[in-house]
Write a protein that holds these residues in place. Sequence first.
Motif, short mmCIF file in Angstrom:
data_model
loop_
_atom_site.label_atom_id
_atom_site.label_comp_id
_atom_site.label_asym_id
_atom_site.label_seq_id
_atom_site.Cartn_x
_atom_site.Cartn_y
_atom_site.Cartn_z
N PHE A 150 0.72 -1.34 -0.08
CA PHE A 150 -0.10 -0.02 0.00
C PHE A 150 0.88 1.07 -0.05
CE2 PHE A 150 0.56 -1.06 4.32
CZ PHE A 150 1.03 -0.14 4.84
N ASN A 151 0.36 2.40 -0.60
CA ASN A 151 1.14 3.71 -0.62
C ASN A 151 0.75 4.53 0.34
OD1 ASN A 151 2.83 2.91 -2.79
ND2 ASN A 151 1.10 3.46 -4.27
N LEU A 152 -0.44 4.29 1.04
CA LEU A 152 -1.18 5.30 1.92
C LEU A 152 -1.11 4.81 3.28
CD1 LEU A 152 -3.25 7.12 -0.59
CD2 LEU A 152 -1.34 7.76 0.05
N LYS A 153 -1.12 5.64 4.19
CA LYS A 153 -1.39 4.94 5.71
C LYS A 153 -1.63 6.15 6.34
CE LYS A 153 0.50 2.18 9.52
NZ LYS A 153 1.81 1.64 10.33
N PRO A 154 -2.84 5.95 7.27
CA PRO A 154 -3.39 7.27 7.95
C PRO A 154 -2.81 7.56 9.33
CG PRO A 154 -4.84 5.45 8.28
CD PRO A 154 -3.86 5.07 7.46
N VAL A 250 -5.45 0.94 -5.89
CA VAL A 250 -6.29 2.19 -5.11
C VAL A 250 -7.33 1.26 -4.13
CG1 VAL A 250 -6.44 3.38 -7.24
CG2 VAL A 250 -7.61 1.64 -7.44
N ALA A 251 -7.36 0.26 -4.46
CA ALA A 251 -8.47 -0.68 -3.52
C ALA A 251 -7.32 -0.93 -2.33
CB ALA A 251 -9.07 -1.88 -4.00
N LEU A 252 -6.20 -1.21 -2.52
CA LEU A 252 -5.30 -1.77 -1.33
C LEU A 252 -4.98 -0.28 -0.44
CD1 LEU A 252 -3.86 -4.23 -0.40
CD2 LEU A 252 -1.74 -3.37 -1.45
N ASP A 253 -5.08 0.93 -1.05
CA ASP A 253 -4.71 1.94 -0.49
C ASP A 253 -5.90 2.39 0.49
OD1 ASP A 253 -2.07 2.51 -0.81
OD2 ASP A 253 -2.69 3.81 -2.63
N ALA A 254 -7.15 2.04 -0.46
CA ALA A 254 -8.54 2.53 0.45
C ALA A 254 -8.63 1.53 1.62
CB ALA A 254 -9.69 2.18 -0.57
N ALA A 255 -8.22 0.34 1.56
CA ALA A 255 -8.31 -0.54 2.73
C ALA A 255 -7.58 -0.05 3.98
CB ALA A 255 -7.96 -2.15 2.50
N SER A 256 -6.37 0.45 3.45
CA SER A 256 -5.30 0.85 4.33
C SER A 256 -5.58 2.17 4.94
CB SER A 256 -3.93 1.19 3.69
OG SER A 256 -3.31 1.86 4.46
N MET A 257 -6.59 2.92 4.53
CA MET A 257 -7.14 4.10 4.78
C MET A 257 -8.32 4.04 5.68
SD MET A 257 -4.64 6.45 4.28
CE MET A 257 -5.58 8.14 4.61
N GLY A 258 -8.97 2.78 5.86
CA GLY A 258 -10.09 2.55 6.46
C GLY A 258 -11.49 2.14 5.93
N CYS A 259 -11.43 2.22 4.55
CA CYS A 259 -12.62 1.95 3.85
C CYS A 259 -12.81 0.51 3.91
CB CYS A 259 -12.30 2.32 2.10
SG CYS A 259 -12.33 4.22 2.19
N ASP A 260 -14.15 0.02 3.83
CA ASP A 260 -14.61 -1.15 3.33
C ASP A 260 -14.29 -1.58 1.92
OD1 ASP A 260 -15.46 -3.30 5.43
OD2 ASP A 260 -16.46 -1.32 6.25
N VAL A 261 -14.03 -2.38 1.38
CA VAL A 261 -13.79 -3.01 0.14
C VAL A 261 -14.83 -3.62 -0.44
CG1 VAL A 261 -11.92 -3.81 -1.51
CG2 VAL A 261 -11.12 -2.12 0.32
N GLN A 306 -8.03 -3.02 8.02
CA GLN A 306 -6.81 -2.06 7.83
C GLN A 306 -5.61 -2.84 8.43
OE1 GLN A 306 -6.95 1.17 10.62
NE2 GLN A 306 -6.83 2.39 8.63
N ARG A 307 -5.80 -3.46 9.68
CA ARG A 307 -4.87 -4.12 10.40
C ARG A 307 -4.17 -5.08 9.48
NH1 ARG A 307 -7.55 -4.42 14.47
NH2 ARG A 307 -8.31 -6.46 14.41
N HIS A 308 -4.94 -6.15 8.73
CA HIS A 308 -4.50 -6.92 7.91
C HIS A 308 -3.45 -6.40 6.90
CE1 HIS A 308 -4.05 -10.27 5.37
NE2 HIS A 308 -4.76 -9.61 4.32
N ILE A 309 -3.94 -5.32 6.24
CA ILE A 309 -3.20 -4.60 5.25
C ILE A 309 -1.75 -4.25 5.64
CG2 ILE A 309 -3.20 -2.82 3.57
CD1 ILE A 309 -4.83 -5.09 2.89
N HIS A 310 -2.04 -3.52 7.08
CA HIS A 310 -0.72 -2.87 7.49
C HIS A 310 0.23 -3.97 7.94
CE1 HIS A 310 -2.99 1.23 8.45
NE2 HIS A 310 -3.05 0.98 7.19
N GLU A 311 -0.05 -5.29 8.34
CA GLU A 311 0.70 -6.28 8.82
C GLU A 311 1.32 -6.82 7.86
OE1 GLU A 311 -1.70 -8.40 11.54
OE2 GLU A 311 -1.51 -7.15 13.11
N ASN A 312 0.56 -7.06 6.42
CA ASN A 312 1.29 -7.90 5.63
C ASN A 312 1.86 -7.18 4.37
OD1 ASN A 312 0.26 -10.84 6.34
ND2 ASN A 312 -1.18 -9.55 7.03
#
Length: 328
Positions: A150-154, A250-261, A306-312
């Motif tokens: 992911f490119n974005l993290k809040p 874009v979906a990976l970034d959205a999930a990282s930022m807290g959106c449901d996907v 979000q936690r899953h994306i940030h950890e992996n």
Amino acid sequence: MKIAFVIGAPVTHSGHGVVSQGMTWKKGLEERGHEVVLVQSWNYYDWKSFDAILFFMHNEFVVDYINAVSKVNPNIYYAPVLDPDFSIFMMKAISNWGCSRLKIYNRYYKTKRIFPCVKYVLVRSEFEAKYVEKGWNVPKEKILKVPLSFNLKPEVTNFERENYCFHASYLADARKNVKRLIDSAKKYGFELKLAGKLRNSEEERTIYSWIGDVKNISYLGFLSKEDLLSHYTRAKVFALPSINEGVGIVALDAASMGCDVVITNLGGPQEYYNGLATPVNPYDIDEIGKAIQSCLNGKTNQPALQRHIHENYSLQKISEILENAFRN
């Protein structure tokens, strides 16, 4: 290490997916102390000086390039970035169809020649790995999964979410399936906000004709990074029901930022979410609409997603995988 990145096609527009992938990997490797050189075809390079040479994309140019450079330096790596819209059987068939002597062949035919020269083929998903292994007969031990990061993290996570669905892409690109996404919003009445580049007036007319005069769908234009971040932190749902997608950063970034996907069930994208995104048949307007509506009405996989994306899928983790591959 000194690492060369070679891209196999001209870059004709900003936001090019392969360029984005390469530049992100470059950043991660440089943060770990390595030198990354973006190869320009007009320049001379001492190819022997590189500890690793990574080629991106697939076409005949890349095949010939790899064959030439491998004679000087054996440290060749290959990221074909495959987004196939046909079966593995078809990949196998067309990769073996042709005749070199008569120069009758397709863009996949010559590819099998390069694999003895390549240390690793880098793939982004198990879906892509199957095409490489079974379609091109590449041994499993030569295939290495390197997911995108992911490119974005809040900076904070408790954003106040608004009840709308967000989508960003090259909107008129048929494989992004925006027409069916729009039709689902019309049928189910949820608010849909679209963002992305329209490359010419014909694409602009197309998008506006799809939207029509309905009030619950809006086109926001090509957004600045700040505006894009704003929607990632405000939208309750991000939808990417593509009919052909490699990963969908874009979906990976959205999930990282807290959106449901809500994600396509075709290809490799759904692998990234560990069952925490809602997969849909991209050809079914009702399935798309009902999935989005369900998320807007309260179904959520956040903050676990979000936690899953940030950890992996952090850049640090992906860069370590790349570094270890190049050191092998």
